[in-house]
Design a protein around this motif. Sequence first.
Motif, PDB file in Angstrom:
ATOM      1  N   GLU A   1      16.567  -3.640   1.305  1.00 34.43           N
ATOM      2  CA  GLU A   1      14.990  -3.456   2.086  1.00 34.43           C
ATOM      3  C   GLU A   1      14.202  -4.208   1.179  1.00 34.43           C
ATOM      4  O   GLU A   1      14.020  -3.962  -0.110  1.00 34.43           O
ATOM      5  CB  GLU A   1      14.861  -2.180   2.245  1.00 34.43           C
TER       6      GLU A   1
ATOM      7  N   ARG B   1      10.548  -4.898  -0.336  1.00 39.58           N
ATOM      8  CA  ARG B   1       9.471  -4.053  -0.962  1.00 39.58           C
ATOM      9  C   ARG B   1       8.325  -4.319  -0.196  1.00 39.58           C
ATOM     10  O   ARG B   1       7.941  -5.224   0.411  1.00 39.58           O
ATOM     11  CB  ARG B   1       9.304  -4.339  -2.361  1.00 39.58           C
ATOM     12  N   ARG B   2       7.437  -3.340  -0.108  1.00 36.78           N
ATOM     13  CA  ARG B   2       6.339  -3.323   0.530  1.00 36.78           C
ATOM     14  C   ARG B   2       5.186  -4.252  -0.278  1.00 36.78           C
ATOM     15  O   ARG B   2       5.295  -4.470  -1.572  1.00 36.78           O
ATOM     16  CB  ARG B   2       5.620  -1.896   0.240  1.00 36.78           C
ATOM     17  N   PRO B   3       4.751  -5.202   0.490  1.00 34.53           N
ATOM     18  CA  PRO B   3       3.949  -6.336  -0.204  1.00 34.53           C
ATOM     19  C   PRO B   3       2.696  -5.527  -1.225  1.00 34.53           C
ATOM     20  O   PRO B   3       2.457  -4.844  -0.585  1.00 34.53           O
ATOM     21  CB  PRO B   3       3.346  -7.116   0.734  1.00 34.53           C
ATOM     22  N   PHE B   4       3.003  -5.937  -2.371  1.00 37.05           N
ATOM     23  CA  PHE B   4       1.900  -5.312  -3.381  1.00 37.05           C
ATOM     24  C   PHE B   4       0.522  -5.174  -2.877  1.00 37.05           C
ATOM     25  O   PHE B   4      -0.170  -4.336  -3.248  1.00 37.05           O
ATOM     26  CB  PHE B   4       2.055  -6.083  -4.735  1.00 37.05           C
ATOM     27  N   LYS B   5       0.061  -6.231  -2.191  1.00 36.06           N
ATOM     28  CA  LYS B   5      -1.478  -6.322  -1.848  1.00 36.06           C
ATOM     29  C   LYS B   5      -1.862  -5.723  -0.704  1.00 36.06           C
ATOM     30  O   LYS B   5      -2.960  -5.592  -0.255  1.00 36.06           O
ATOM     31  CB  LYS B   5      -1.818  -7.748  -2.002  1.00 36.06           C
ATOM     32  N   ARG B   6      -0.770  -5.241   0.085  1.00 31.80           N
ATOM     33  CA  ARG B   6      -1.119  -4.343   1.252  1.00 31.80           C
ATOM     34  C   ARG B   6      -1.622  -3.135   0.981  1.00 31.80           C
ATOM     35  O   ARG B   6      -0.659  -2.298   0.051  1.00 31.80           O
ATOM     36  CB  ARG B   6      -0.120  -4.573   2.214  1.00 31.80           C
ATOM     37  N   PRO B   7      -2.344  -2.373   2.003  1.00 32.57           N
ATOM     38  CA  PRO B   7      -2.650  -0.954   1.745  1.00 32.57           C
ATOM     39  C   PRO B   7      -1.538  -0.020   1.695  1.00 32.57           C
ATOM     40  O   PRO B   7      -0.512  -0.364   2.581  1.00 32.57           O
ATOM     41  CB  PRO B   7      -3.631  -0.615   2.736  1.00 32.57           C
TER      42      PRO B   7
END
Lengths: 902, 428
Positions: free
Chosen positions: B5, B7-13
């Motif tokens: 999976e 990762r969640r993009p770092f710059k998104r809330p």
Amino acid sequence: MQKFGVFRGAAFGQFRSERSIFSFRSFLRKKIAMEVTQVLLSAQAVDATVRKHAEDTLKQFQDQNLPGFLLSLSGELASEEKPIESRKLAGLILKNALDAKEQHRKYELVQRWLSLDVAVKGQIKACLLQTLSSSVPDARSTASQVIAKVASIELPQKQWPELIGSLLSNIHQVPPHVKQATLETLGYLCEEVVPDVVDQDHVNKILTAVVQGMNANEGNNEVRLAATRALYNALSFAQANFSNDMERDYIMRVVCEATLSPEVKIRLAAFECLVSIGSTYYEKLTPYIQDIFNITLKAVREEEEPVALQAIEFWSSVCDEEIDILEEYGGEFTADSDVPCYHFIKQALPALVPMLLETLLKQEEDQDQDDGAWNLAMAGGTCLGLVARTVGDDIVPLVMPFIEENITKPDWRQREAATYAFGSILEGPSPDKLTPIVNVALNFMLTALTNDPSSHVKDTTAWTLGRIFEFLHGSTMETPIITPENCQQIITVLLQSMKDVPNVAEKACGALYFLAQGYEDLGSSSSLMPYFQEIVQSLLNVTHREDAGESRLRTAAYETLNEVVRCSTEETARLVSELVQVIMAELHKTLEGQKLSSDEREKQNELQGLLCGCLQVIIQKLGASNTAKYAFMQYGDQIMNLLLRVFACRSATVHEEAMLAIGAFAYATGPNFAIFLPEFYKYLEMGLQNFEEYQVCAVTVGVVGDICRALEGKILPYCDGIMTQLLKDLSSNQLHRSVKPPIFSCFGDIALAIGENFEKYLMYAMPMLQSAAELSAHTSGVDDEMIEYTNLLRNGILEAYSGIFQGFKNTPKTQLLFPYAPHILQFLDSIYMEKDMDDVVMKTAIGVLGDLADTLGSNAGSLIQQSVSSKDFLNECLSSDDHLIKESAEWARLAISRAISV
Amino acid sequence: MATHELRRPFKRPAISDQQRRREISLQRQAQNRRDAQHQARCLASTILTLQPAQYEPAEPDLQLQSETELIPELEIESQEHRRDLRDIDDVRQASRLKGVEARQWFAKQLMLPEWMIDVPERLNTDWYVFARPAGKRCFVVSSNGTTISRLRNGSMLHRFPSALPSGARTSKSSHSGQSYCILDCIFHEPDQTYYVIDMVCWAGMSLYECTTEFRFFWLNSKLVETGACDAPSSYHKFRFSTVPIYNCDQEGLNAAYTGPVPYVKDGLLFCNKHAHYQSGNTPLILVWKDENCSQYVIDTDSKGQVPNKQQVVLELLFDGKLATSDDPPVIFGCLNEDFIQETGLQAGNLLRFAISDGGLSFVDGKLEKADLHYLGKPNRARAFADSYSKVIFQYTVRHSPLRIEHIYASISLSSEQGNKISDLDMAG
């Protein structure tokens, strides 16, 4: 046909009759087979009517004769003469007949398969295994997946013991495509089945086959790829093998070699294996970490992007492991710690950080506009952030030179990378280390956000400011970075940036969000409050921008508005009340449009969601203050009418946000909510019926609780309807399981509100509670997620019991509860014995013991004294460190002593 | 095969605000549910059955009882009155009483110590001791945003805002109307502080049926949390304070007796650890005084002078007997009918006597005869006759006082006995 041979010696007549039946069946089967192909093809037709008809036919077939249906599907899949389209769909339907996402549906399907005739299942399985040798790749692949599904049902039941053996025998003797399909099947099988149903001997054989398939000697790339992907899933089975040095060395060598394969898919799969090993076998990495470092370093610099991303991901996973370990043990290791921290990140730091910093310069032009963007620069920054959290202060000196060197360069990429690097390391290092740097950087950032010619740089700068406020600003900081002096400048810059391009404006809203949050506990000393009106106005302006639909700007503006309201103080309560009118006017506007297109309707719906969300926050804020509550209650009627109109916008479903707002409203209004209930009730019922959007259902159940507490006895006329709905919800297999615990708690809310009038629901509610209690008493050996859910369920059940006991207390009908007491005490005893309840359950459970004693009094005295709960469990709770548990236990002790002394 | 999976993009809330709103709602609902359950539980735990004994003739407001035949109307009225008060079986209701009714109700609620005329057994294991602050004994009740203190006779001392739960109308107090407290206090004039010596109800939860051990534990852990011990402020007019409580062993007794305290001492109070809070006189709390730890060892008259003869206040019963406030009462003597008629005294009246030279005579530890001399009626504020233990304590103070050495001795004696018994157990 052999089956019928036994009749040959029998009387002629009998033989004939059997023959004739057989012929007829055989005829039918052929006819069905022909028809099935046609129906399966029609089910993929472009023409919707044809498709619909075919789907109905399939459904009918399935309903009338399930074994025949499944048999013909497996026959279709196995038949080389059939078109691939019908074979694939047959396999897919077969797969869907074995598994479903929804827990209850899945359970039903499993039971249905298990209850099928053994001979039928045998025939289906034979067809599936046979398909693995098909010359058609799609047929093989589909069969692999179905086999894994069947295995996931049968292996835990100790059925199909010959499966793994027969798969493994495929490996040795057959052409490459069969070998490939078999390895793929083993991979799926490892993905579907839990490790403990496969014995170690089989695991060893599977791993041997898989690792051999991965070996560089394997000439066929398809086989090698299938083997590498299979290993990824088989890794969780390899616990014993990874404990054996020789076997582990061998597996690691093969994986590392595969990262060098000329075939990029194999390299990618091999790196995915490395990532998984990094988290699953962290404690075994020591001998290999240097080699892995070299491999990943090279991959990040030279590889194709998907592979390079996995190489970075390896280090991110190791960070995750070390962060977990360090958090759990606080950096200190005792001999009995499960896994010590090997500080791989700290050791790799001098080379790892420069490698990650390099990636930051590889931005894509449009990455700030693309929500799904994931590239080297983003992965590198994310990893850098994790490294900072892992090593803390040590990262700062390694990153600062890069920032200083690049932050003023003419190329936007360098300025952006420098800013991104700075933003990434703000979580982890101590405030002592960061504060002096931030104090210097803050001004620079504010200037860049205003003046930098590049939107990329501004975007990242605004994000970095947000991170500064998130991690270094707040009541817990020793030296504040925001003072009354620089606060004004910060706000001016942020409000100005909200007029910038959408993605920058969105980040500026985000920064303001964290700025406001930092003042949450400060109350009246918040430096933000003088600017309250200005901030609110700017945010409202943002929501009105033409382009507010881009980069989720409107959403961000409302979210920030919500946070500013949440963190506001008594002095601005008047302004918040005024905001109510503004938001109401906005909401009113959304209701004016008529005959909307589906696109417009979706936008309306989204905007209504944001506005209702904002109203909810305001209601909750003002409702918590006695003076402000009074002032805003004058809008009560209007608010409620608007919310009801939002509900009326839709025909079949209810708006979740509006429902949340109503809950807050009911809580704030208290008993006065009674006047709204007649009109609101139908939406309440609609919400409770919404199985598909289970969040809506859950939120509505919560609102029922709010209304019970607000209205108390006055809710009685609605209880028949509500209870009927709740009972239906509980018996539904469609409803997401997470809604069930709150429904039980809601029983308690209702009973507490209407007291002995709950009597008529006892005969329905109690058996449900009882059977749920029996189910949740034991969790034996399941995963953490299941234990967590079980505890939620227990808590719901116990809250129901508490509410019912307290509701019936001091009424003439308490004796109605007496018959349930033995079971409830037994439930308490059994969850106590099980030793896996969490603190919340412990608190609720011991409270129920008190409620039972309190309501039933001396009648239950001897029963209570016989229970383990009244002794060991109570004593354990009395000496708990948890204040809430202790308090409940004191209550129980008091109630019990009263019950037995009388 | 499932790929790892992303990762969640770092710059998104990190989480959506909607999710946050949902969670905040759930938290609020869970908290409200807890409050509702807590309230339901508290309603039960405050049920307090008033003991009929407390309505026996000792009560001044019921002094008309003996005149049943003479004035039937009054009898009915007083009966009704009794019923009214008896209906108040919930302290929460009592906390809402006002005026005369409140005075009458609260006059009967304090737990009153007996005087220590001999040393109880197992003092060192079963008892606490502390130095009693000099001042006015009172009940402090906080409810509905106000705090009221009432003296021993039920009359009001102060009405004020306090930091006790429901003790003041402040916006931050989330306590509902059903939250209230009743504390047993001594108001100490010099530092204007309420010293809390017992806790009867706390935040809506009744502690009547809890042991002293638990009540003191609760008192010490809860009182400070509320800020009631902080310096006075606009929402908190008087400071509250706990008193240092000791186990009554050698060191504890010594600490209570000689240790420094921020208040003026008025004797020592001994409390049995296992006693529940009960209204009226109880031998499970004992007061003891000598000149070292109290300015008021010997009773003074209304002018503050020590009379040269000991005075006692006794109640006149319908048959002319003179009784103490104990239950059952101890009879000190009998007035003859002629005297009663001459002086116009009525049953239920409190009467003041001096103990003349004949003193008190005892047979087998029981009072046999008292040489009493009638002085008149006591101060109107007096609600009770003297208790037997008080009379005897005052008598012994004047003749052969129970000294601190006796108490020390009895502690060391009982601890030695304790040792002996445990030795035997070990050997057995």
